[in-house]
Scaffold this motif. Structure first.
Motif, mmCIF file in Angstrom:
data_model
loop_
_atom_site.group_PDB
_atom_site.id
_atom_site.type_symbol
_atom_site.label_atom_id
_atom_site.label_comp_id
_atom_site.label_asym_id
_atom_site.label_seq_id
_atom_site.Cartn_x
_atom_site.Cartn_y
_atom_site.Cartn_z
ATOM 1 N N TYR A 36 0.818 -1.210 0.000
ATOM 2 C CA TYR A 36 0.000 0.000 0.000
ATOM 3 C C TYR A 36 0.857 1.267 0.000
ATOM 4 C CZ TYR A 36 -3.363 -3.531 1.303
ATOM 5 O OH TYR A 36 -4.131 -4.668 1.316
ATOM 6 N N ASP A 37 0.454 2.200 -0.865
ATOM 7 C CA ASP A 37 1.131 3.504 -0.874
ATOM 8 C C ASP A 37 0.847 4.273 0.413
ATOM 9 O OD1 ASP A 37 1.943 2.913 -3.435
ATOM 10 O OD2 ASP A 37 0.240 3.943 -4.374
ATOM 11 N N LEU A 38 -0.325 4.015 0.978
ATOM 12 C CA LEU A 38 -0.740 4.770 2.171
ATOM 13 C C LEU A 38 -1.616 3.880 3.047
ATOM 14 C CD1 LEU A 38 -0.758 7.679 3.475
ATOM 15 C CD2 LEU A 38 -2.929 8.019 2.278
ATOM 16 N N THR A 39 -1.353 3.901 4.345
ATOM 17 C CA THR A 39 -2.204 3.208 5.312
ATOM 18 C C THR A 39 -2.814 4.249 6.239
ATOM 19 O OG1 THR A 39 -0.882 1.180 5.254
ATOM 20 C CG2 THR A 39 -2.301 1.507 7.176
ATOM 21 N N ILE A 40 -4.136 4.223 6.340
ATOM 22 C CA ILE A 40 -4.841 5.217 7.155
ATOM 23 C C ILE A 40 -5.554 4.503 8.299
ATOM 24 C CG2 ILE A 40 -6.506 7.109 7.156
ATOM 25 C CD1 ILE A 40 -6.260 7.165 4.087
ATOM 26 N N PHE A 59 -2.517 9.226 9.079
ATOM 27 C CA PHE A 59 -2.002 8.865 7.761
ATOM 28 C C PHE A 59 -0.566 8.375 7.929
ATOM 29 C CE2 PHE A 59 -5.243 12.056 7.284
ATOM 30 C CZ PHE A 59 -5.992 11.638 6.199
ATOM 31 N N THR A 60 -0.283 7.153 7.466
ATOM 32 C CA THR A 60 1.034 6.564 7.718
ATOM 33 C C THR A 60 1.591 5.838 6.493
ATOM 34 O OG1 THR A 60 0.300 4.360 8.426
ATOM 35 C CG2 THR A 60 0.254 6.101 10.084
ATOM 36 N N THR A 61 2.887 5.554 6.578
ATOM 37 C CA THR A 61 3.567 4.595 5.707
ATOM 38 C C THR A 61 4.435 3.744 6.631
ATOM 39 O OG1 THR A 61 5.404 6.138 5.323
ATOM 40 C CG2 THR A 61 3.611 6.153 3.717
ATOM 41 N N SER A 62 5.177 2.790 6.073
ATOM 42 C CA SER A 62 6.098 1.929 6.836
ATOM 43 C C SER A 62 5.331 0.860 7.609
ATOM 44 C CB SER A 62 6.960 2.756 7.803
ATOM 45 O OG SER A 62 7.642 3.764 7.104
ATOM 46 N N PRO A 63 6.027 -0.098 8.233
ATOM 47 C CA PRO A 63 5.376 -1.213 8.927
ATOM 48 C C PRO A 63 4.492 -0.744 10.072
ATOM 49 C CG PRO A 63 7.708 -1.683 8.605
ATOM 50 C CD PRO A 63 7.496 -0.245 8.255
ATOM 51 N N ILE A 69 4.542 8.543 10.628
ATOM 52 C CA ILE A 69 3.329 9.353 10.701
ATOM 53 C C ILE A 69 3.446 10.531 9.742
ATOM 54 C CG2 ILE A 69 1.728 10.562 12.219
ATOM 55 C CD1 ILE A 69 2.170 7.608 12.915
ATOM 56 N N LEU A 70 2.595 10.542 8.736
ATOM 57 C CA LEU A 70 2.589 11.642 7.779
ATOM 58 C C LEU A 70 1.733 12.805 8.261
ATOM 59 C CD1 LEU A 70 2.145 9.610 4.465
ATOM 60 C CD2 LEU A 70 4.284 10.372 5.536
ATOM 61 N N ARG A 71 0.592 12.458 8.889
ATOM 62 C CA ARG A 71 -0.335 13.512 9.314
ATOM 63 C C ARG A 71 -1.294 12.950 10.352
ATOM 64 N NH1 ARG A 71 -4.863 16.185 6.072
ATOM 65 N NH2 ARG A 71 -4.469 14.487 4.609
ATOM 66 N N LEU A 104 -1.886 8.269 -6.018
ATOM 67 C CA LEU A 104 -1.992 7.077 -5.182
ATOM 68 C C LEU A 104 -2.598 5.924 -5.983
ATOM 69 C CD1 LEU A 104 -3.320 8.632 -1.845
ATOM 70 C CD2 LEU A 104 -1.025 7.714 -2.259
ATOM 71 N N ARG A 105 -2.062 4.734 -5.778
ATOM 72 C CA ARG A 105 -2.584 3.551 -6.458
ATOM 73 C C ARG A 105 -3.187 2.542 -5.489
ATOM 74 N NH1 ARG A 105 -3.109 6.433 -9.640
ATOM 75 N NH2 ARG A 105 -2.088 6.742 -11.653
ATOM 76 N N THR A 106 -2.723 2.539 -4.252
ATOM 77 C CA THR A 106 -3.275 1.599 -3.266
ATOM 78 C C THR A 106 -3.389 2.296 -1.906
ATOM 79 O OG1 THR A 106 -1.028 0.770 -2.855
ATOM 80 C CG2 THR A 106 -2.428 -0.514 -4.342
ATOM 81 N N ILE A 107 -4.549 2.182 -1.312
ATOM 82 C CA ILE A 107 -4.806 2.772 0.015
ATOM 83 C C ILE A 107 -5.421 1.692 0.899
ATOM 84 C CG2 ILE A 107 -6.112 4.482 1.341
ATOM 85 C CD1 ILE A 107 -6.186 6.230 -1.153
ATOM 86 N N ARG A 108 -4.936 1.614 2.118
ATOM 87 C CA ARG A 108 -5.589 0.730 3.080
ATOM 88 C C ARG A 108 -6.141 1.568 4.225
ATOM 89 N NH1 ARG A 108 -2.873 -4.561 5.557
ATOM 90 N NH2 ARG A 108 -1.176 -3.145 6.120
ATOM 91 N N VAL A 109 -7.414 1.332 4.568
ATOM 92 C CA VAL A 109 -8.061 1.997 5.702
ATOM 93 C C VAL A 109 -8.242 0.948 6.795
ATOM 94 C CG1 VAL A 109 -10.081 3.256 6.521
ATOM 95 C CG2 VAL A 109 -9.255 3.603 4.175
ATOM 96 N N VAL A 110 -7.654 1.196 7.950
ATOM 97 C CA VAL A 110 -7.709 0.245 9.054
ATOM 98 C C VAL A 110 -8.706 0.738 10.095
ATOM 99 C CG1 VAL A 110 -6.395 -0.980 10.825
ATOM 100 C CG2 VAL A 110 -5.293 -0.365 8.660
#
Length: 322
Positions: A36-40, A59-63, A69-71, A104-110
């Motif tokens: 995922y490009d972005l995990t929210i 809004f995050t990236t990384s494991p 934390i992006l925002r 963005l091509r892939t987003i995951r919402v948790v």
């Protein structure tokens, strides 16, 4: 893909509600985070008893165990708000915000609420939507699809060591402490708040408990329906305290009106006073009432006491007849 079919679209975007086992959920988040490009991470919270809702979005990236934390965003959800609606508001804000990014091509919402994920999965634009949040979510999903961006919804058990979820919870709680009187609420939420407030009155006012029992919501509706229509109206008016013959109610409409009881001139002319205290009713009638117990279960007693009081007062020429 047919954009007009939200159930199909949500299936294509892989609504992924994982195992109820928290360790399995965390393991799965770790395994495919790089897809995922972005995990929210989104979460919702209320201060107490569905009051002061807050929504938190991270809004995050990384494991997931050490996210970058992006925002961090905290938004109010309303003075009267369920935690469920606060959760939906968080998801709606996250998707609406990121749907604008065409890179963005892939987003995951948790999310940690399965009920929210199920509600999103069952959204359908062809029927009236229950909230503006659902409409925003559907519109954002369709926009993401047009931008060739795949959205995945993942479930994560709350408070199981996922840092992003914990931070989203903290962000949601920030807004629960703020004044939200200017934030709009749904009609259904307003009705629920009024009903909760009405039930709370039975806990705080001894006289109301004496009239309607320890739990005001347990009213004998079956017996009430056996009354005449006129008596049903009287019971409802007295239960609310808003009977047009009561001076207390007349004073709320016109502050120049006196609230003194016209039956005894010793107290405020409220429903509680008339039914429980006013000497004009007479000891025999009130004694019968008390021995019968809760007036919530004995509507005949309400009518009997009220009619006796009203007849005596009217007979003395102190009120106009209905």
């Amino acid at each position: 893909m047919d954009i007009g079919d939200p159930a199909y679209e949500l299936a294509e975007t892989k609504t992924d509600r994982q195992s109820e086992d928290s360790e399995a959920a965390l393991k799965k988040l770790r395994e495919n985070w790089a897809e995922y490009d972005l995990t929210i991470y989104t979460d919702g919270s209320t201060l107490s008893s569905n009051e002061n809702g807050g929504a938190g979005i991270i809004f995050t990236t990384s494991p997931p165990e050490d996210p970058r934390i992006l925002r961090t965003v905290s938004i109010p959800a309303g003075r009267w708000c369920s935690s469920h609606r606060a959760e939906l508001k968080a998801v709606a804000f996250a998707l609406e915000d990121e749907a604008r990014d065409k890179n963005l091509r892939t987003i995951r919402v948790v999310q940690d609420s399965k009920a929210v994920l199920t509600r999103i999965e069952n959204c359908n634009p062809t029927i009236p939507l229950a909230s503006s949040e659902e409409k925003t979510i559907l519109e954002s999903l369709q926009k993401c699809h047009r931008n060739n961006c795949k959205v995945t919804f993942s479930w994560c058990q709350s408070h199981c060591g996922v840092k992003g979820n914990e931070l989203a919870d903290d962000a949601a709680k920030v807004e629960t402490k703020e004044n939200q009187n200017n934030v709009g609420i749904l009609d259904t939420t307003a009705k629920a708040a009024i009903w909760r407030f009405t039930r709370r009155e039975f806990v705080t006012k001894p006289l109301l408990r004496a009239i309607y029992g320890e739990r005001g919501e347990q009213l004998n509706r079956v017996e009430e329906r056996r009354l005449s229509r006129k008596d049903q109206v009287t019971v409802s008016r007295l239960r609310s305290g808003h009977h047009p013959d009561l001076r207390y109610w007349q004073n709320l409409i016109n502050s120049e009106e006196s609230t003194q009881c016209r039956g005894c001139e010793m107290g405020q002319e409220t429903a509680e006073h008339v039914l429980l205290e006013c000497p004009a009713v007479g000891p025999f009638t009130r004694g019968t009432l008390v021995t019968k117990g809760s007036m919530a279960k004995d509507h005949v007693s309400i009518i009997r006491v009220w009619n006796r009081w009203r007849t005596k007062v009217i007979g003395a020429g102190k009120v106009a007849s209905q």
